[in-house]
Scaffold this motif. Structure first.
Motif, short mmCIF file in Angstrom:
data_model
loop_
_atom_site.label_atom_id
_atom_site.label_comp_id
_atom_site.label_asym_id
_atom_site.label_seq_id
_atom_site.Cartn_x
_atom_site.Cartn_y
_atom_site.Cartn_z
N ASP A 84 0.84 -1.19 0.00
CA ASP A 84 0.00 0.00 0.00
C ASP A 84 0.88 1.25 0.00
O ASP A 84 1.87 1.31 0.72
CB ASP A 84 -0.90 -0.01 1.24
CG ASP A 84 -2.00 1.04 1.16
OD1 ASP A 84 -1.65 2.25 1.09
OD2 ASP A 84 -3.18 0.68 1.20
N GLU A 85 0.53 2.22 -0.83
CA GLU A 85 1.35 3.43 -0.92
C GLU A 85 1.38 4.23 0.38
O GLU A 85 2.24 5.10 0.57
CB GLU A 85 0.88 4.32 -2.07
CG GLU A 85 -0.53 4.86 -1.90
CD GLU A 85 -0.97 5.71 -3.07
OE1 GLU A 85 -2.08 6.25 -3.02
OE2 GLU A 85 -0.19 5.83 -4.05
N LYS A 86 0.45 3.92 1.31
CA LYS A 86 0.45 4.60 2.61
C LYS A 86 1.31 3.87 3.64
O LYS A 86 1.48 4.35 4.76
CB LYS A 86 -0.98 4.74 3.14
CG LYS A 86 -1.85 5.67 2.30
CD LYS A 86 -3.22 5.85 2.93
CE LYS A 86 -4.06 6.83 2.13
NZ LYS A 86 -5.42 7.04 2.74
N ALA A 87 1.84 2.70 3.26
CA ALA A 87 2.74 1.97 4.15
C ALA A 87 4.13 2.61 4.08
O ALA A 87 4.41 3.43 3.21
CB ALA A 87 2.80 0.50 3.77
N CYS A 88 5.00 2.24 5.00
CA CYS A 88 6.35 2.82 5.07
C CYS A 88 7.41 1.75 4.86
O CYS A 88 7.30 0.63 5.37
CB CYS A 88 6.59 3.49 6.42
SG CYS A 88 5.63 5.02 6.66
N THR A 89 8.44 2.12 4.12
CA THR A 89 9.61 1.25 3.98
C THR A 89 10.48 1.40 5.22
O THR A 89 10.29 2.33 6.01
CB THR A 89 10.39 1.65 2.72
OG1 THR A 89 10.73 3.04 2.79
CG2 THR A 89 9.56 1.39 1.47
N PRO A 90 11.44 0.49 5.43
CA PRO A 90 12.27 0.55 6.64
C PRO A 90 12.95 1.91 6.82
O PRO A 90 13.36 2.56 5.86
CB PRO A 90 13.30 -0.56 6.42
CG PRO A 90 12.60 -1.53 5.53
CD PRO A 90 11.76 -0.71 4.62
N LEU A 91 13.06 2.31 8.06
CA LEU A 91 13.64 3.61 8.42
C LEU A 91 15.11 3.44 8.80
O LEU A 91 15.46 2.53 9.54
CB LEU A 91 12.86 4.20 9.60
CG LEU A 91 13.34 5.53 10.17
CD1 LEU A 91 13.21 6.63 9.11
CD2 LEU A 91 12.51 5.90 11.39
#
Length: 254
Positions: A84-91
């Protein structure tokens, strides 16, 4: 006799062939839901790289709107995923770490707590980051502690033992030096420790050449200058020969 030898050769040779076949197993086409990739094939040889993008409302599970994956030992790495484009990749936060998610990405609203590396502390005591609409908000910052020390001083003829290299050390850290062969710390020891105290390293060792007792000169006065000696004479006497002797790498005074 020859048949037995041939059988032995085959037994030795076939395991190597089987190992090579296993190591070179191809990758099947990835099952990429919500995306497309190139080149499109049924299988891919070892080392092949494919590129993929995701449909509207989705994005790759890595930074950017397109991504790549490589066939390694019959597995795609990293695994192609559309999230989902609202999810986040690792920081990634410099000088810090946090708990990673098993699927490699984080859903919207997910909170992670940051832990600073040794020698660093949280700025403004803010330790939480939140995934909001595909990006991390309120990303914490880890800065060097006021009481931490930089890298230990470089000591001539000595190395630091039992500790990996790092640029920052927490308060009360301890590192140990060891003199190289042929040198000792004062007191005939080859090792000495220093400590990080309120942002400053305690005094380091001095490694001096190990030449044993210096030559004895009757009525002479001796002054030590680390790796060489200087002689002078007592009253009513004069010096014959050189006034300075040196300690050489073979442990002799000349």
């Amino acid at each position: 006799m020859c048949v037995r030898y041939l059988g032995f050769v085959l037994l030795v040779w076939f395991p190597g062939v089987l190992h090579a076949q296993i190591a070179a197993q191809p990758c099947r086409a990835p099952n990429l839901n919500g995306g497309n990739f190139v080149p499109e094939r049924d299988s891919y040889s070892e080392g092949t790289t494919l590129t993929y993008s995701c449909d509207s409302g989705l994005k790759p599970a890595v930074e950017g709107w397109w991504a790549s994956s490589k066939c390694q030992n019959s597995t795609w790495f990293p695994e192609p995923q559309c999230i989902d484009e609202k999810a986040c990749t690792p920081l990634t936060i410099p000088n810090a770490g946090h708990t990673e998610n098993s699927n490699g990405w984080f859903e919207e609203g997910h909170r992670i707590r940051i832990t600073c590396d040794e020698g660093y502390e949280l700025k403004n005591l803010d330790a939480t980051a939140i995934c909001i609409n595909g990006t991390w908000s309120s990303v914490p910052v880890c800065e060097k502690s006021l009481y931490a020390c930089g890298e230990p001083p470089k000591i001539p003829h000595a190395v630091i033992i039992g500790h990996r290299y790092q640029e920052v050390f927490a308060a009360d850290s301890k590192v140990q030096y060891e003199c190289e062969d042929g040198f000792t710390v004062e007191g005939a020891d080859s090792k000495k420790s220093i400590f990080c105290m309120s942002g400053i390293w305690t005094e380091g060792p001095t490694c001096i050449r190990n030449c044993g007792n210096p030559p004895s000169v009757p009525y002479g006065v001796l002054r030590t200058e680390q790796w060489f000696l200087k002689y002078s004479c007592s009253t009513f006497y004069k010096l014959e020969g050189p006034e300075t002797v040196f300690c050489y790498d073979d442990g002799t005074w000349l």
